[in-house]
Design a protein around this motif. Structure first.
Motif, mmCIF file in Angstrom:
data_model
loop_
_atom_site.group_PDB
_atom_site.id
_atom_site.type_symbol
_atom_site.label_atom_id
_atom_site.label_comp_id
_atom_site.label_asym_id
_atom_site.label_seq_id
_atom_site.Cartn_x
_atom_site.Cartn_y
_atom_site.Cartn_z
ATOM 1 N N ASN A 261 38.209 0.366 51.785
ATOM 2 C CA ASN A 261 39.251 -0.090 52.776
ATOM 3 C C ASN A 261 40.249 -1.056 51.778
ATOM 4 O O ASN A 261 39.912 -2.090 51.291
ATOM 5 N N LEU A 262 41.643 -0.381 51.818
ATOM 6 C CA LEU A 262 42.663 -1.160 51.087
ATOM 7 C C LEU A 262 42.877 -2.755 51.713
ATOM 8 O O LEU A 262 43.457 -2.578 52.721
ATOM 9 N N VAL A 263 43.030 -3.559 50.933
ATOM 10 C CA VAL A 263 43.745 -4.920 51.554
ATOM 11 C C VAL A 263 45.114 -5.158 51.068
ATOM 12 O O VAL A 263 45.503 -6.233 51.657
ATOM 13 N N LYS A 264 45.624 -4.352 50.405
ATOM 14 C CA LYS A 264 46.968 -4.409 50.098
ATOM 15 C C LYS A 264 47.507 -3.070 49.720
ATOM 16 O O LYS A 264 46.817 -1.995 49.299
ATOM 17 N N ASP A 265 48.895 -2.864 49.484
ATOM 18 C CA ASP A 265 49.362 -1.805 49.065
ATOM 19 C C ASP A 265 49.166 -1.313 47.786
ATOM 20 O O ASP A 265 49.073 -2.296 46.949
ATOM 21 N N VAL A 266 48.768 0.015 47.299
ATOM 22 C CA VAL A 266 48.497 0.246 45.991
ATOM 23 C C VAL A 266 49.467 1.285 45.425
ATOM 24 O O VAL A 266 49.651 2.140 46.249
ATOM 25 N N GLU A 267 50.298 1.042 44.324
ATOM 26 C CA GLU A 267 51.178 2.034 43.691
ATOM 27 C C GLU A 267 50.191 2.956 43.048
ATOM 28 O O GLU A 267 49.492 2.658 41.935
ATOM 29 N N LEU A 268 50.228 4.475 43.221
ATOM 30 C CA LEU A 268 49.484 5.199 42.718
ATOM 31 C C LEU A 268 50.428 6.310 42.093
ATOM 32 O O LEU A 268 50.739 7.088 42.981
ATOM 33 N N ASP A 269 50.880 6.355 40.870
ATOM 34 C CA ASP A 269 51.753 7.499 40.310
ATOM 35 C C ASP A 269 53.272 7.252 41.185
ATOM 36 O O ASP A 269 53.532 5.859 41.261
ATOM 37 N N GLU A 270 53.675 7.976 41.780
ATOM 38 C CA GLU A 270 54.934 7.966 42.558
ATOM 39 C C GLU A 270 54.797 7.727 44.094
ATOM 40 O O GLU A 270 55.550 7.482 44.889
ATOM 41 N N TYR A 271 53.680 7.501 44.304
ATOM 42 C CA TYR A 271 53.030 7.241 45.829
ATOM 43 C C TYR A 271 52.751 5.805 45.957
ATOM 44 O O TYR A 271 52.266 5.255 45.083
ATOM 45 N N THR A 272 52.933 5.342 47.180
ATOM 46 C CA THR A 272 52.506 3.894 47.697
ATOM 47 C C THR A 272 51.420 4.197 48.724
ATOM 48 O O THR A 272 51.623 4.743 49.843
ATOM 49 N N VAL A 273 50.271 3.835 48.299
ATOM 50 C CA VAL A 273 49.035 4.014 49.325
ATOM 51 C C VAL A 273 48.957 2.504 50.296
ATOM 52 O O VAL A 273 48.916 1.516 49.769
ATOM 53 N N PRO A 274 49.348 2.662 51.777
ATOM 54 C CA PRO A 274 49.511 1.348 52.290
ATOM 55 C C PRO A 274 48.206 0.571 52.694
ATOM 56 O O PRO A 274 47.206 1.259 52.477
ATOM 57 N N SER A 275 48.411 -0.787 52.665
ATOM 58 C CA SER A 275 47.093 -1.580 53.078
ATOM 59 C C SER A 275 46.511 -0.848 54.523
ATOM 60 O O SER A 275 47.253 -0.825 55.175
ATOM 61 N N GLY A 276 45.190 -1.122 54.494
ATOM 62 C CA GLY A 276 44.649 -0.618 55.707
ATOM 63 C C GLY A 276 43.878 0.842 55.517
ATOM 64 O O GLY A 276 43.117 1.238 56.220
ATOM 65 N N THR A 277 44.448 1.420 54.484
ATOM 66 C CA THR A 277 44.096 2.910 54.364
ATOM 67 C C THR A 277 42.435 2.813 53.828
ATOM 68 O O THR A 277 42.101 2.243 52.883
ATOM 69 N N ARG A 278 41.668 3.633 54.161
ATOM 70 C CA ARG A 278 40.202 4.055 53.831
ATOM 71 C C ARG A 278 40.466 5.110 52.576
ATOM 72 O O ARG A 278 40.821 6.145 52.811
ATOM 73 N N VAL A 279 39.825 4.777 51.269
ATOM 74 C CA VAL A 279 40.087 5.554 50.346
ATOM 75 C C VAL A 279 38.615 6.135 50.025
ATOM 76 O O VAL A 279 37.740 5.254 49.892
ATOM 77 N N TYR A 280 38.427 7.391 49.862
ATOM 78 C CA TYR A 280 37.082 7.957 49.396
ATOM 79 C C TYR A 280 37.194 7.976 47.863
ATOM 80 O O TYR A 280 38.082 8.749 47.504
ATOM 81 N N ILE A 281 35.965 7.617 47.259
ATOM 82 C CA ILE A 281 35.809 7.932 45.712
ATOM 83 C C ILE A 281 34.989 9.235 45.512
ATOM 84 O O ILE A 281 33.657 8.978 45.749
ATOM 85 N N PRO A 282 35.507 10.103 45.187
ATOM 86 C CA PRO A 282 34.460 11.231 44.931
ATOM 87 C C PRO A 282 34.052 11.278 43.674
ATOM 88 O O PRO A 282 34.414 11.884 42.535
ATOM 89 N N VAL A 283 32.703 10.579 43.715
ATOM 90 C CA VAL A 283 31.972 10.311 42.336
ATOM 91 C C VAL A 283 31.668 11.316 41.544
ATOM 92 O O VAL A 283 32.074 11.520 40.040
ATOM 93 N N VAL A 284 31.152 12.552 41.935
ATOM 94 C CA VAL A 284 30.762 13.589 41.288
ATOM 95 C C VAL A 284 32.087 14.218 40.584
ATOM 96 O O VAL A 284 31.912 14.771 39.581
ATOM 97 N N GLN A 285 33.171 14.404 41.216
ATOM 98 C CA GLN A 285 34.482 14.943 40.799
ATOM 99 C C GLN A 285 34.798 14.255 39.715
ATOM 100 O O GLN A 285 35.302 14.608 38.563
ATOM 101 N N ILE A 286 34.784 12.662 39.749
ATOM 102 C CA ILE A 286 35.182 11.886 38.695
ATOM 103 C C ILE A 286 34.355 11.990 37.349
ATOM 104 O O ILE A 286 35.011 12.275 36.244
#
Length: 403
Positions: A261-286
């Protein structure tokens, strides 16, 4: 602390390999014997014994008997039951979440969890007496385990808190002991399935790649005498076996996805992912993306983690940052360089490996897991050849767990 416990891990790994060798003794006609078993089962026994020695200073005797002892069976039943209750199907089912209901499943869980707790309490009581006697007698510790270290620090803290009460100098807080056991159990439950699954997959991969299995065995034999004298050298002496473990974790991560869960806004390329967003990490794909691990990302290649050093006649870990810098300098000079060879294996970037997650909340048992897996793998391959049964097809079964 984990480094100082390498002797205990090596002891379990060596005993495990000896027990299997005893089962493989040649018959009267001189035929080579074999030992057939489910890899996941036997590595669960090894994992329990490592936990017993490292965390508790206790031998659960699974690797010496090559069987699931009663306490180990209760450990396993408790873990499996907890995993089953947290599947998507059962998570919101009151019949599986209300442990007080008088169901057969809850009675079995109460029996097994009670067995585990009583065993741990008995071990803790014996350990308290041992710590007290050594502290009062000024004896030096031999091989220390996590519980002994925690109890020892608690004795000292209790003594410092109340110097006027002589009894408190030697009587650790019982409530604190319960907390210590819970802490160690959390570590065990987190590493029980993951370590045994990872080792099982490593066995599968070396059975499918005889060349790699042979290189592991050669290194293990060269390192054996050195590690008997000083097990803390395992990372240098067993670099190729370590690389096999790392490559297994890359292609077969026991934890195949994670989230934060993001505790602050994150800049990702040209996008801003807002604080409070749950981010899933696809380990196998990475782990299998060519942008992260090169054009041969889906191949099992331990050499992406280590290289052979001819002068020292041993495998050494590759330095990704240094090799990447050298490659960049070659490109800047306009030279093609060896990195253009289609057979070239680029060094793995450890920052792209998420088997233990990353950041401040990564896996606290990472060091122990790598040490345990590398030592167990090397001890087995040193004297044994691993094969899958004829016609075996690998099938993975996903589990869901709450974290």
């Amino acid at each position: 602390a984990v480094r100082n416990m390498s002797g205990s891990v090596w002891e379990v790994a060596s005993r495990f390999a000896r027990s299997i060798l005893d089962e493989c003794d040649a018959d009267e006609e001189g035929s080579i014997g074999c030992y057939a078993a489910e890899a996941l089962d036997i590595f669960k026994w090894a994992t329990i014994d490592v936990f017993g020695q490292v965390a508790l200073g206790h031998d659960f005797e699974c690797t010496s008997s090559l069987s699931q002892t009663p306490v180990a069976a209760s450990f396993d039943a408790t873990v499996e039951d907890s995993s089953a209750r947290t599947t998507a199907r059962n998570l919101f089912n009151p019949m599986t979440q209300w442990y007080w209901l008088p169901t057969e499943r809850n009675r079995e869980y109460a029996f097994h969890s009670g067995t585990v707790r009583r065993a741990l309490e008995e071990i803790c009581e014996r350990k308290v007496e041992d710590v007290r006697s050594k502290e009062s007698g000024g004896e030096k510790e031999g091989k220390e385990d996590m519980l002994a270290i925690l109890l020892k620090s608690d004795v000292v803290a209790t003594s410092n808190d109340d110097q006027s009460q002589s009894q408190s100098k030697q009587t650790p807080n019982a409530c604190r002991h319960g907390e210590m056991i819970e802490m160690l159990m959390t570590l065990f439950f987190a590493g029980y399935d993951t370590s045994s699954i990872g080792l099982s997959m490593a066995m599968y991969e070396v059975s499918e790649h005889p060349r790699i299995q042979s290189l592991c065995a050669e290194e293990a034999r060269r390192a054996a005498d050195h590690l008997v004298l000083d097990p803390t050298q395992w990372e240098d002496r067993l670099a190729y076996n370590w690389a096999v473990v790392m490559e297994t974790l890359r292609l077969h991560p026991p934890v195949f996805t994670n989230c934060r869960n993001l505790v602050k806004d994150v800049e990702l390329d040209e996008y801003t992912v807002p604080s409070g967003t749950r981010v899933y990490i696809p380990v196998v794909q990475i782990h299998t993306d060519e942008r992260n691990f090169g054009k041969r990302a889906k191949e099992f290649l331990p050499e992406r983690w280590v290289r052979w050093e001819e002068e020292r006649k041993c495998w050494v870990k590759r330095d990704y940052a240094r090799e990447e810098q050298e490659s960049q300098q070659t490109r800047e000079r306009g030279k093609q360089g060896f990195t253009q060879d289609p057979k070239y294996i680029p060094a793995a970037n450890p920052n792209y490996l998420f088997s233990f997650s990353d950041g401040a909340r990564n896996c606290v048992g990472k060091r122990l897991a790598l040490q345990e897996s590398t030592m167990l793998l090397s001890c087995i391959l040193r004297d044994l050849t691993v094969q899958t049964r004829e016609g075996y097809v690998l099938q993975k079964r996903k589990k869901f767990a709450m974290a």
